[in-house]
Design a protein around this motif. Sequence first.
Motif, mmCIF file in Angstrom:
data_model
loop_
_atom_site.group_PDB
_atom_site.id
_atom_site.type_symbol
_atom_site.label_atom_id
_atom_site.label_comp_id
_atom_site.label_asym_id
_atom_site.label_seq_id
_atom_site.Cartn_x
_atom_site.Cartn_y
_atom_site.Cartn_z
ATOM 1 N N VAL A 1 19.044 40.456 124.270
ATOM 2 C CA VAL A 1 18.062 41.517 124.013
ATOM 3 C C VAL A 1 18.592 42.473 122.944
ATOM 4 N N MET A 2 19.871 42.828 123.038
ATOM 5 C CA MET A 2 20.481 43.690 122.034
ATOM 6 C C MET A 2 20.431 43.018 120.656
ATOM 7 N N ALA A 3 20.777 41.736 120.604
ATOM 8 C CA ALA A 3 20.789 41.018 119.327
ATOM 9 C C ALA A 3 19.392 40.900 118.729
ATOM 10 N N THR A 4 18.409 40.627 119.568
ATOM 11 C CA THR A 4 17.042 40.486 119.064
ATOM 12 C C THR A 4 16.501 41.821 118.570
ATOM 13 N N THR A 5 16.815 42.894 119.280
ATOM 14 C CA THR A 5 16.407 44.229 118.824
ATOM 15 C C THR A 5 17.095 44.553 117.502
ATOM 16 N N ALA A 6 18.376 44.248 117.395
ATOM 17 C CA ALA A 6 19.109 44.480 116.150
ATOM 18 C C ALA A 6 18.540 43.634 115.012
ATOM 19 N N LEU A 7 18.046 42.434 115.347
ATOM 20 C CA LEU A 7 17.444 41.572 114.328
ATOM 21 C C LEU A 7 16.242 42.269 113.684
ATOM 22 N N LYS A 8 15.427 42.907 114.498
ATOM 23 C CA LYS A 8 14.285 43.658 113.970
ATOM 24 C C LYS A 8 14.776 44.815 113.090
ATOM 25 N N LEU A 9 15.801 45.519 113.579
ATOM 26 C CA LEU A 9 16.316 46.680 112.852
ATOM 27 C C LEU A 9 17.101 46.304 111.595
ATOM 28 N N ASP B 1 16.167 44.465 109.259
ATOM 29 C CA ASP B 1 15.239 44.364 108.131
ATOM 30 C C ASP B 1 15.555 43.138 107.276
ATOM 31 N N GLY B 2 15.530 41.979 107.953
ATOM 32 C CA GLY B 2 15.791 40.730 107.236
ATOM 33 C C GLY B 2 17.231 40.605 106.764
ATOM 34 N N PHE B 3 18.151 41.139 107.541
ATOM 35 C CA PHE B 3 19.588 41.147 107.248
ATOM 36 C C PHE B 3 19.936 42.018 106.040
ATOM 37 N N ALA B 4 19.065 42.964 105.708
ATOM 38 C CA ALA B 4 19.343 43.877 104.592
ATOM 39 C C ALA B 4 20.337 44.961 105.004
ATOM 40 N N HIS B 5 20.388 45.297 106.279
ATOM 41 C CA HIS B 5 21.307 46.321 106.780
ATOM 42 C C HIS B 5 22.494 45.635 107.455
ATOM 43 N N TRP C 1 23.507 46.337 111.388
ATOM 44 C CA TRP C 1 22.611 45.682 112.342
ATOM 45 C C TRP C 1 22.783 44.167 112.281
ATOM 46 N N SER C 2 23.037 43.644 111.085
ATOM 47 C CA SER C 2 23.215 42.202 110.930
ATOM 48 C C SER C 2 24.458 41.708 111.674
ATOM 49 N N VAL C 3 25.525 42.470 111.607
ATOM 50 C CA VAL C 3 26.743 42.121 112.342
ATOM 51 C C VAL C 3 26.471 42.141 113.844
ATOM 52 N N LEU C 4 25.730 43.127 114.300
ATOM 53 C CA LEU C 4 25.380 43.226 115.719
ATOM 54 C C LEU C 4 24.535 42.028 116.165
ATOM 55 N N VAL C 5 23.664 41.551 115.289
ATOM 56 C CA VAL C 5 22.864 40.354 115.591
ATOM 57 C C VAL C 5 23.788 39.165 115.858
ATOM 58 N N VAL C 6 24.693 38.905 114.959
ATOM 59 C CA VAL C 6 25.589 37.753 115.077
ATOM 60 C C VAL C 6 26.470 37.872 116.317
ATOM 61 N N ILE C 7 27.080 39.023 116.505
ATOM 62 C CA ILE C 7 27.950 39.231 117.677
ATOM 63 C C ILE C 7 27.150 39.084 118.973
#
Length: 107
Positions: free
Chosen positions: A14-22, A24-28, A31-37
């Motif tokens: 859930v954290m990763a999916t929320t971070a995926l939205k935030l 912005d297409g891996f522009a930030h 948040w992108s690191v949080l998605v992967v982790i």
Amino acid sequence: MAWILLAAAIACEVMATTALKLSDGFAHKGWSVLVVIGYIASFALLARALKLQMPVGVAYAVWAGIGTAAVAAIGTLFLGEGMNLLKAGGIALIIGGVVVLNLAGAH
């Protein structure tokens, strides 16, 4: 212990999916690191729960169902996404399906 690991896997997903939205297409980057982790941790914890003899159908149904409901709630409450009766009904059906799978797996 398997259920605790599954709950942790759901929280990470859930954290990763929320971070995926935030992200912005891996522009930030942050948040992108949080998605992967988050996704790596989620799959690792799910794998550990399965190793403890949790049935894969039950584990995946609970992981996906609760994760879907939680992300939809977060989207509605914090990300400005809409909720309507049809969407709420779909989430209720997902949760109902998870309950039925769990009841069937108990026999």
